[in-house]
Design a protein around this motif. Structure first.
Motif, PDB file in Angstrom:
ATOM      1  N   UNK A 202       0.696  -1.049   0.200  1.00 44.61           N
ATOM      2  CA  UNK A 202      -0.441   0.278   0.208  1.00 44.61           C
ATOM      3  C   UNK A 202       0.653   1.739   0.152  1.00 44.61           C
ATOM      4  N   UNK A 203       1.843   0.842   0.898  1.00 46.39           N
ATOM      5  CA  UNK A 203       2.964   2.667   0.493  1.00 46.39           C
ATOM      6  C   UNK A 203       3.486   2.631  -0.416  1.00 46.39           C
ATOM      7  N   UNK A 204       4.286   1.436  -1.039  1.00 45.56           N
ATOM      8  CA  UNK A 204       4.568   1.303  -2.973  1.00 45.56           C
ATOM      9  C   UNK A 204       3.661   2.269  -3.024  1.00 45.56           C
ATOM     10  N   UNK A 205       1.566   1.598  -3.475  1.00 47.54           N
ATOM     11  CA  UNK A 205       1.671   2.217  -4.760  1.00 47.54           C
ATOM     12  C   UNK A 205       1.641   4.039  -4.211  1.00 47.54           C
ATOM     13  N   UNK A 206       0.967   4.150  -3.139  1.00 49.74           N
ATOM     14  CA  UNK A 206       0.608   5.766  -2.732  1.00 49.74           C
ATOM     15  C   UNK A 206       2.286   6.932  -3.287  1.00 49.74           C
ATOM     16  N   UNK A 207       2.847   5.530  -2.821  1.00 48.69           N
ATOM     17  CA  UNK A 207       4.572   6.602  -3.413  1.00 48.69           C
ATOM     18  C   UNK A 207       4.698   6.823  -4.829  1.00 48.69           C
ATOM     19  N   UNK A 208       3.903   5.497  -5.694  1.00 51.09           N
ATOM     20  CA  UNK A 208       4.306   5.385  -6.804  1.00 51.09           C
ATOM     21  C   UNK A 208       3.527   6.518  -7.867  1.00 51.09           C
ATOM     22  N   UNK A 209       2.577   6.385  -6.926  1.00 48.45           N
ATOM     23  CA  UNK A 209       1.521   7.368  -7.740  1.00 48.45           C
ATOM     24  C   UNK A 209       1.746   8.917  -7.810  1.00 48.45           C
ATOM     25  N   UNK A 210       2.404   9.273  -5.726  1.00 47.90           N
ATOM     26  CA  UNK A 210       3.515  10.593  -6.060  1.00 47.90           C
ATOM     27  C   UNK A 210       3.564  11.121  -7.007  1.00 47.90           C
ATOM     28  N   UNK A 211       4.819   9.854  -7.444  1.00 46.91           N
ATOM     29  CA  UNK A 211       6.114  10.192  -7.749  1.00 46.91           C
ATOM     30  C   UNK A 211       5.608  10.676  -9.450  1.00 46.91           C
ATOM     31  N   UNK A 212       4.778   9.773  -9.289  1.00 48.31           N
ATOM     32  CA  UNK A 212       4.600   9.384 -11.150  1.00 48.31           C
ATOM     33  C   UNK A 212       3.417  11.440 -11.126  1.00 48.31           C
TER      34      UNK A 212
END
Length: 398
Positions: free
Chosen positions: A304-314
């Motif tokens: 879940x943390x990885x998914x949020x980080x990925x979306x934010x970094x995009x």
């Protein structure tokens, strides 16, 4: 939560391999498979609760369903809306309408700070899909309810109404500010934006350490001074809870998009640097549930943390000065592709109807450990949408 990335396609040449056609690109093929899995899994989960008034949340290890007042209730309908826009599957549309309707009335609930998650991730996604006036009205009412939790003496939206804290504020609350920015733009009333900005400013001042890691919970005295700093879901008061870092990154990236205030951009970049450079980040970059967990490398991962980080970094990759976005895009892409691998992406008909495996909810409470979570799925789908938009690709044609 959402952003139309198509206007910034002129930036793509800076960090996207444009020479490989989509139909031969293994990354796009991987995401095409992921969307197919998501379509099937979401329909399975919807069918599980067809005759109830509940929402799927996780496996603990049995299927966990929650009611509308649970802070996660908006994520499942939001995932249905996102996947419908990807596929055009009319079955998803019907389920998205049904599960969003189950949240009718929650906009008046003042007992939580998580109305952004509950309403903007459900009715907000419905609004983006249908452009309907009713969703707009619901979101405005939810924004009114949310700002009612702000004590003007303290200047922050109160998070919890339980525990021994005097006035607890958690880093997660940064995610609920997006709904307030939207409400000000929609109504022309600056009150929502003013509350959001003050909350973001005070949080930035008091929640973060010198290395840009975040405390989970900061409690305030009635005069606005800090009562305590610590954690509730992380390993220790001095540790960096992974999803807390993700919430902060996403929240301040969004605040910069909404305000244009450079201090938010610089803060988001500092948080990103902490995440991307942390020595305890594993090779596949899917973080452990806490960056300071005592049993690394055997600690549980948090998809879940990885998914949020990925979306934010995009999104962050599109907001920084020209030439500086590639490092964020590349890191986000790596996260997204690893989440889309067999190590984290569920097979059809498995995983209780959830899309991703291996998330962590509340490890100190022995709750939702190494399990699917509905918010992991939501931000994973959002990351897919942002990635494809940055690639200039229509999800229905990949």
């Amino acid at each position: 939560m959402r952003r139309n990335f198509l206007p910034i396609l002129g930036l793509l040449s800076l960090f996207v391999l444009g020479s490989c056609s989509a139909d031969r690109d293994p990354k796009i093929a991987s995401l095409k498979h992921a969307v197919e899995v998501a379509d099937s899994q979401l329909l399975d989960a919807a069918a599980e609760l067809d005759t109830t008034n509940c929402f799927p949340r996780s496996l603990m290890p049995k299927f966990r369903a929650v009611d509308a007042k649970d802070w996660t209730s908006g994520f499942f309908p939001g995932s249905l809306w996102q996947c419908y826009r990807f596929t055009g599957d009319e079955k998803l549309l019907a389920e998205a309408r049904k599960y969003t309707d189950r949240l009718e009335g929650i906009q008046y609930y003042k007992g939580t700070h998580d109305l952004g998650f509950m309403v903007f991730c459900s009715f907000g996604q419905q609004m983006e899909t249908l452009h309907d006036q009713h969703s707009e009205e619901v979101i405005v009412e939810a924004a009114k309810s949310l700002i009612s939790r702000c004590d003007p003496r303290i200047g922050l939206i109160r998070s919890w109404d339980f525990g021994e804290w005097n006035y607890p504020v958690i880093i997660d609350n940064m995610m609920n500010l997006e709904m307030l920015f939207w409400a000000s733009k929609h109504t022309g009333d600056p009150v929502y934006r003013d509350v959001a900005v003050r909350h973001a400013d005070i949080t930035m001042k008091n929640h973060f350490r010198d290395d840009a890691s975040s405390f989970h919970v900061v409690s305030y005295n009635d005069d606005g001074t800090v009562e305590s700093r610590g954690t509730f879901q992380g390993y220790s008061d001095s540790s960096a809870w992974a999803r807390g870092q993700a919430w902060g990154l996403y929240g301040y990236t969004m605040c910069y998009r909404e305000t244009g205030d450079e201090k938010y951009l610089k803060h988001a970049e500092r948080i990103a640097d902490f995440i991307m450079r942390h020595p305890n980040t594993p090779a596949d970059r899917i973080p452990y549930w806490d960056y300071n967990a005592p049993n690394i490398p055997d600690a549980p991962r948090d998809a879940s943390a990885a998914a949020v980080i990925s979306s934010a970094l995009f999104e962050l990759s599109t907001l920084v000065p020209e030439g500086e976005g590639k490092k964020y895009f590349d890191y986000a892409e790596t996260l997204l592709m690893n989440l889309s691998s067999d190590a984290y992406l569920a097979g059809k008909g498995t995983n209780g109807g959830f899309i991703l495996m291996h998330s962590v909810g509340h490890l100190p409470a022995d709750s939702e450990i190494d399990t699917p979570l509905n918010y992991a799925d939501y931000y994973y789908l959002e990351a897919i949408g942002r990635y494809l938009s940055l690639r200039g690709l229509d999800p229905r044609r990949i």
